[in-house]
Every structure is written in C-alpha cells, then in structure tokens.
Design a protein around this motif. Structure first.
Motif, PDB file in Angstrom:
ATOM      1  N   VAL A 187       0.849  -1.191   0.000  1.00  0.00           N
ATOM      2  CA  VAL A 187       0.000   0.000   0.000  1.00  0.00           C
ATOM      3  C   VAL A 187       0.885   1.242   0.000  1.00  0.00           C
ATOM      4  N   GLU A 188       0.321   2.370  -0.388  1.00  0.00           N
ATOM      5  CA  GLU A 188       1.096   3.601  -0.502  1.00  0.00           C
ATOM      6  C   GLU A 188       1.568   4.108   0.860  1.00  0.00           C
ATOM      7  N   ASN A 189       2.667   4.861   0.808  1.00  0.00           N
ATOM      8  CA  ASN A 189       3.218   5.585   1.964  1.00  0.00           C
ATOM      9  C   ASN A 189       3.892   4.697   3.001  1.00  0.00           C
ATOM     10  N   TYR A 190       4.188   3.445   2.645  1.00  0.00           N
ATOM     11  CA  TYR A 190       4.866   2.563   3.593  1.00  0.00           C
ATOM     12  C   TYR A 190       6.070   1.874   2.959  1.00  0.00           C
ATOM     13  N   TRP A 191       6.752   2.561   2.047  1.00  0.00           N
ATOM     14  CA  TRP A 191       7.986   2.068   1.441  1.00  0.00           C
ATOM     15  C   TRP A 191       7.795   0.743   0.714  1.00  0.00           C
ATOM     16  N   ALA A 192       6.626   0.552   0.144  1.00  0.00           N
ATOM     17  CA  ALA A 192       6.353  -0.662  -0.621  1.00  0.00           C
ATOM     18  C   ALA A 192       5.865  -0.269  -2.014  1.00  0.00           C
ATOM     19  N   PRO A 193       6.207  -1.037  -3.036  1.00  0.00           N
ATOM     20  CA  PRO A 193       5.767  -0.710  -4.398  1.00  0.00           C
ATOM     21  C   PRO A 193       4.274  -0.947  -4.572  1.00  0.00           C
ATOM     22  N   VAL A 194       3.651  -0.088  -5.362  1.00  0.00           N
ATOM     23  CA  VAL A 194       2.212  -0.225  -5.615  1.00  0.00           C
ATOM     24  C   VAL A 194       1.893  -0.182  -7.106  1.00  0.00           C
ATOM     25  N   ASP A 195       2.922  -0.122  -7.955  1.00  0.00           N
ATOM     26  CA  ASP A 195       2.677  -0.096  -9.394  1.00  0.00           C
ATOM     27  C   ASP A 195       3.815  -0.802 -10.124  1.00  0.00           C
ATOM     28  N   LEU A 196       3.646  -0.947 -11.416  1.00  0.00           N
ATOM     29  CA  LEU A 196       4.651  -1.596 -12.253  1.00  0.00           C
ATOM     30  C   LEU A 196       5.674  -0.547 -12.657  1.00  0.00           C
ATOM     31  N   SER A 197       6.854  -0.573 -12.029  1.00  0.00           N
ATOM     32  CA  SER A 197       7.805   0.512 -12.252  1.00  0.00           C
ATOM     33  C   SER A 197       9.222   0.075 -11.916  1.00  0.00           C
ATOM     34  N   TRP A 198      10.181   0.845 -12.430  1.00  0.00           N
ATOM     35  CA  TRP A 198      11.571   0.672 -12.035  1.00  0.00           C
ATOM     36  C   TRP A 198      12.203   2.053 -11.986  1.00  0.00           C
TER      37      TRP A 198
END
Length: 230
Positions: free
Chosen positions: A173-184
């Motif tokens: 989930v957002e705002n917790y240093w975890a990815p939430v989308d397909l990105s690099w």
C-alpha cells in the motif's frame, strides 16, 4: 518484526503462567496488536535500539556464522521491533537455502530469549511491513552487468509467488515504502524494481533489487521465478 513472547495469560509479571511462553494461547483471547514489540516506535538505523536485546542478536550472528548464513548487514528498520538482515551474496541456489535456514535459526534462537520473530508481510497496521527484497546481479561473458528487462513484463503474473497470502497485499500500500505499481527506477525505493548503479556502488556491484516480495515469500520459488522471467 520481533515481539516479546507473552505467557499463557499475557504479560502480567504476577501471573504464575506468565513465564510459560505461549503465543498461540495468548492470541486466542487477544488481538495481534496487543503483542509487544521488543522496541517501540519508528527508529530506522538506530545505534542505541539494538542494545536493549543485544544478547539475542549476538546469538543470531554467532549461530548464523556457524551455519554458513553469514550476515553482511544488520540494522533497525522503520517500525517497532523491526530489523533488517542482509545475508552475504552467493549463488542463487545457495542463497535460497541460506534464507530458509536463517529464518529457522532466528525463530529457534528467539525461544531462548523470550522473543517471537514474525515474518508476516504486515504484522501491524499503521506501520511499514516486513519486506523480502531480492538483490540480483548477473554478468555476461564480457563482465558487463545484464538487467532483466523482461521481469517488468512478467511481474503481474509472478504476484502469486511474490505475494502468496492475503496478508501479503496488506503490505503493498502507498506511503509505507512498498511498491504499488509496475515501475523501475535508479535508486528509487518506491518502485517495484530499484536499479543500484554507480556512483552509489562500484561498477562490478551494479545490480537490481526486486522490492515486491515480502518476508513471507518462499525464497526458492521467488528466485526461480525471477530467473525464469529473465
């Protein structure tokens, strides 16, 4: 995340069962949020917090070395009772075995110190979860590093491996240093894949970090999936 192990009737020191550790019995009558972390609040990279339970960590270091699970880095992370351990780099098959053995060692050693280590992806709401980041470095015959570009395309199909439980998705989930989308991104700690390259590291240490897996992921399945996607 590491919790103080409660007794059968909780943490009350005057209870005759308080010294009989039993997490399962405690959770039958108490919500998980009532478990007490071994440290409180958010103190990432703290120099003083590890001193509170240093003998527990000394035992982890010593036993890990005996079982050839050498720890390359260790520090507090964001969240109560959260520590990050980085195992020394090795070949893919060997590191998968070491990760599994390391988790078993930590849980076993925790029994002697009245500590319950937890490798759930999201033990507590309102805090960052437990990650299982994977650093991958591949070199071609000419010595240059190769980036697995096709991993991005494969990521959606690999989610059952990287996030194997319902709780796994509570971490993403957002705002917790975890990815939430397909990105690099280059040194982007919010992307699904973080590229680590000079000047942050030596050219020979150029690598990418897959940030999607949580601490609950199966190391053998996860590494096999990453290599297979490439």
């Amino acid at each position: 995340m590491n919790f103080q192990t409660p007794g059968e009737e909780g943490y009350a020191s005057d209870s005759h069962t308080a010294h009989r550790p039993n997490v399962a019995a405690f959770l039958e009558d108490n919500a998980p949020k009532r478990l007490r972390p071994i440290t409180v609040d958010n103190f990432g990279y703290s120099l003083s917090r590890p001193n509170a339970t240093r003998r527990y960590f000394y035992d982890i270091f010593d036993k890990s070395a005996q079982f050839n699970c050498n720890i390359e880095g260790w520090h507090t992370e964001t969240g109560p009772g959260v520590y990050e351990a980085a195992l020394k780099v090795s070949e893919v098959g060997e590191i998968a075995d070491r990760v599994s053995l390391f988790k078993y060692l930590v849980k076993s050693i925790g029994v002697d110190h009245n500590v319950t280590p937890c490798f759930m992806a999201k033990p507590l709401q309102g805090f960052a979860g437990n990650s299982g980041h994977v650093h991958v470095s591949l070199c071609g015959a000419d010595g240059r590093n190769l980036f697995l570009a096709s991993l991005l395309e494969a990521l959606p199909d690999l989610m059952p491996v990287f996030a194997p439980t319902v709780n796994s998705y509570k971490r993403l989930v957002e705002n917790y240093w975890a990815p939430v989308d397909l990105s690099w991104g280059l040194e982007d700690r919010l992307s699904s894949i973080r590229l680590i390259a000079p000047p942050v590291c030596k050219p020979s240490a150029t690598r990418f970090e897959v940030r999607v897996p949580g601490a609950d992921t199966h190391p053998h399945f996860t590494l096999h999936a990453i290599l297979g996607a490439g």
